[in-house]
Design a protein around this motif. Structure first.
Motif, mmCIF file in Angstrom:
data_model
loop_
_atom_site.group_PDB
_atom_site.id
_atom_site.type_symbol
_atom_site.label_atom_id
_atom_site.label_comp_id
_atom_site.label_asym_id
_atom_site.label_seq_id
_atom_site.Cartn_x
_atom_site.Cartn_y
_atom_site.Cartn_z
ATOM 1 N N GLU A 1 1.019 -0.992 0.407
ATOM 2 C CA GLU A 1 -0.202 -0.061 -0.038
ATOM 3 C C GLU A 1 0.899 1.381 0.387
ATOM 4 N N VAL A 2 1.721 1.824 0.444
ATOM 5 C CA VAL A 2 2.878 2.386 1.006
ATOM 6 C C VAL A 2 2.925 2.754 -0.898
ATOM 7 N N LEU A 3 3.908 1.640 -1.324
ATOM 8 C CA LEU A 3 4.824 1.107 -2.743
ATOM 9 C C LEU A 3 3.328 2.084 -3.694
ATOM 10 N N LYS A 4 2.835 1.993 -3.692
ATOM 11 C CA LYS A 4 0.987 2.609 -4.664
ATOM 12 C C LYS A 4 1.704 4.007 -4.245
ATOM 13 N N GLU A 5 1.327 3.658 -3.281
ATOM 14 C CA GLU A 5 1.555 6.124 -2.980
ATOM 15 C C GLU A 5 2.709 6.619 -3.646
ATOM 16 N N ILE A 6 3.888 5.727 -3.200
ATOM 17 C CA ILE A 6 4.436 6.697 -3.683
ATOM 18 C C ILE A 6 5.332 5.937 -5.476
ATOM 19 N N LYS A 7 5.260 7.673 -5.932
ATOM 20 C CA LYS A 7 5.155 8.306 -7.302
ATOM 21 C C LYS A 7 6.677 8.148 -7.419
ATOM 22 N N LYS A 8 6.852 7.914 -8.807
ATOM 23 C CA LYS A 8 8.710 7.290 -9.050
ATOM 24 C C LYS A 8 9.097 8.987 -9.076
ATOM 25 N N SER A 9 8.658 9.957 -9.694
ATOM 26 C CA SER A 9 9.451 11.109 -9.626
ATOM 27 C C SER A 9 9.369 11.851 -8.323
ATOM 28 N N LYS A 10 8.727 11.686 -7.510
ATOM 29 C CA LYS A 10 8.565 12.673 -6.563
ATOM 30 C C LYS A 10 10.061 12.192 -4.757
ATOM 31 N N THR A 11 10.636 12.926 -4.261
ATOM 32 C CA THR A 11 11.128 12.629 -2.983
ATOM 33 C C THR A 11 10.259 12.519 -2.230
ATOM 34 N N TYR A 12 10.224 10.921 -0.833
ATOM 35 C CA TYR A 12 9.271 10.935 -0.045
ATOM 36 C C TYR A 12 10.083 11.304 0.931
ATOM 37 N N LYS A 13 9.720 11.539 2.806
ATOM 38 C CA LYS A 13 10.020 11.548 3.638
ATOM 39 C C LYS A 13 9.217 10.448 4.204
ATOM 40 N N VAL A 14 9.540 9.680 4.754
ATOM 41 C CA VAL A 14 9.253 8.300 5.703
ATOM 42 C C VAL A 14 9.949 7.898 6.791
ATOM 43 N N LEU A 15 8.842 7.810 7.568
ATOM 44 C CA LEU A 15 8.858 7.215 9.198
ATOM 45 C C LEU A 15 8.427 5.956 9.339
ATOM 46 N N ASP A 16 9.204 4.983 10.131
ATOM 47 C CA ASP A 16 9.175 3.737 10.137
ATOM 48 C C ASP A 16 8.881 3.209 11.381
ATOM 49 N N LEU A 17 7.691 3.606 12.224
ATOM 50 C CA LEU A 17 7.341 3.790 13.458
ATOM 51 C C LEU A 17 7.618 2.759 14.670
ATOM 52 N N ALA A 18 8.441 1.907 15.634
ATOM 53 C CA ALA A 18 8.507 0.440 15.687
ATOM 54 C C ALA A 18 8.765 -0.012 14.189
ATOM 55 N N CYS A 19 10.026 -0.153 14.470
ATOM 56 C CA CYS A 19 10.388 -0.528 13.234
ATOM 57 C C CYS A 19 10.970 -2.183 13.509
ATOM 58 N N GLY A 20 11.610 -2.338 14.732
ATOM 59 C CA GLY A 20 11.610 -3.705 14.687
ATOM 60 C C GLY A 20 13.014 -4.137 14.085
ATOM 61 N N THR A 21 12.732 -5.158 13.514
ATOM 62 C CA THR A 21 14.220 -5.266 11.890
ATOM 63 C C THR A 21 14.065 -4.067 11.641
ATOM 64 N N GLY A 22 13.229 -3.815 11.306
ATOM 65 C CA GLY A 22 13.059 -3.118 10.516
ATOM 66 C C GLY A 22 12.831 -2.863 9.091
ATOM 67 N N CYS A 23 12.218 -4.201 8.827
ATOM 68 C CA CYS A 23 11.436 -4.731 7.816
ATOM 69 C C CYS A 23 10.757 -4.279 6.763
#
Ligand code: GLN
Length: 285
Positions: free
Chosen positions: A105-127
């Motif tokens: 779902e996150v990848l569907k939101e991300i457009k190739k041409s734009k730069t995004y800043k993303v936070l993975d909250l409670a990352c665990g392994t970071g997966c």
């Protein structure tokens, strides 16, 4: 001993404690693929392979641990998430298949041409964040967790996957040490009810970190904190992507609705369970 004989013996042993035949088989092939450094399909066409005494001994030891209900991923110390190798230990949650839907779902939101800043909250392994970084080119990702063990493992994973340059790992109690605003916040927070923990399988109860699973007495503690605070860390048009328990759809929906989050949407996972909540900040235009 030949691989096929090892598989036969292991199947007999594990079938004494694990009922599901498909799970027995997948557990055995999973462990053997790490032990022998070969893919599962390679193993399946090389059943006459001779296994050294040393590897046999290690495998015997691994089987003993599995017989004692230890999850295979903690035994091999590595797993795969979104097709990416992820290192782990028993201080972090084992990445789950359904969490891959969150990444989709996150990848569907991300457009190739734009730069995004993303936070993975409670990352665990970071997966989650790692899968997003791996599948985008311009994304910048911050990872955060309350505990030191996930911080360390996430850093190790980023290093071995060569993803350090587009990422930062922050030790933080929820948003406490977060100082930036993001386009996307993604999280798979702990969401099991305290009273329900003891009815989970022994693999989970005896081996996985309780703190990564239990979300307070109602399982909703983290959703409440996120609904109340996350908008302060999102840009004007920012979005939140959260994993939820299969039976939490209406409760979590209400929590976000009451805090005025917009366009709240629940997405199902591959088993057709409600699994992902997506919402826009209360202040989105
Ligand atoms: N984000 C990690 C995962 O999804 C850890 C989640 C957690 O500890 N609750 O596997």
């Amino acid at each position: 001993m030949k691989l096929k004989n090892i598989i036969e013996e292991a199947t007999l042993l594990l079938s004494s404690v694990i009922e599901d035949k498909a799970e027995v088989k997948s557990n055995i092939f999973f462990m053997l693929s790490y032990l022998l450094n070969k893919s599962i399909s390679e193993l399946k066409i090389n059943l006459d392979l001779n296994i050294s005494k040393e590897k046999e001994k290690t495998f015997e030891n691994w089987l003993k641990r599995r017989l004692n209900f230890e999850p295979v991923q903690y035994i091999t110390k590595e797993t795969e998430f979104y097709g990416i190798p992820i290192k782990l230990d028993n201080k972090v949650l084992i990445p789950r298949k359904e969490t891959e839907t969150l990444v989709d779902e996150v990848l569907k939101e991300i457009k190739k041409s734009k730069t995004y800043k993303v936070l993975d909250l409670a990352c665990g392994t970071g997966c989650i964040g790692i899968a997003i970084l791996k599948n985008t080119v311009k994304t910048n990702l911050d990872f955060s967790d309350f505990y030191s063990a996930p911080i360390k493992i996430t850093k190790e994973n980023l290093k071995s996957l060569n993803l350090e340059s587009r990422s930062k790992v922050i030790k933080s109690d929820m948003f406490k040490n977060i100082e930036t605003k993001y386009d996307i916040i993604v999280s798979n927070p702990p969401y099991i009810k305290k009273s329900e923990f003891k009815i989970l399988s022994l693999d989970i109860i005896n081996f996985e970190p309780k703190n990564a699973l239990i979300g307070g007495s109602d399982g909703l503690e983290f959703y409440k904190k996120i609904a109340t605070n996350a908008f302060k860390y999102l840009k004007e048009k920012g979005k939140i992507f959260l994993e939820i328990g299969y039976n939490q759809e209406s409760e979590v929906f209400k929590i976000f609705k009451n805090k005025n989050w917009k366009d709240i949407n629940i997405i199902k996972d591959l088993s057709n369970n409600p699994r992902i909540l997506i919402a826009k900040t209360p202040y989105s235009l």
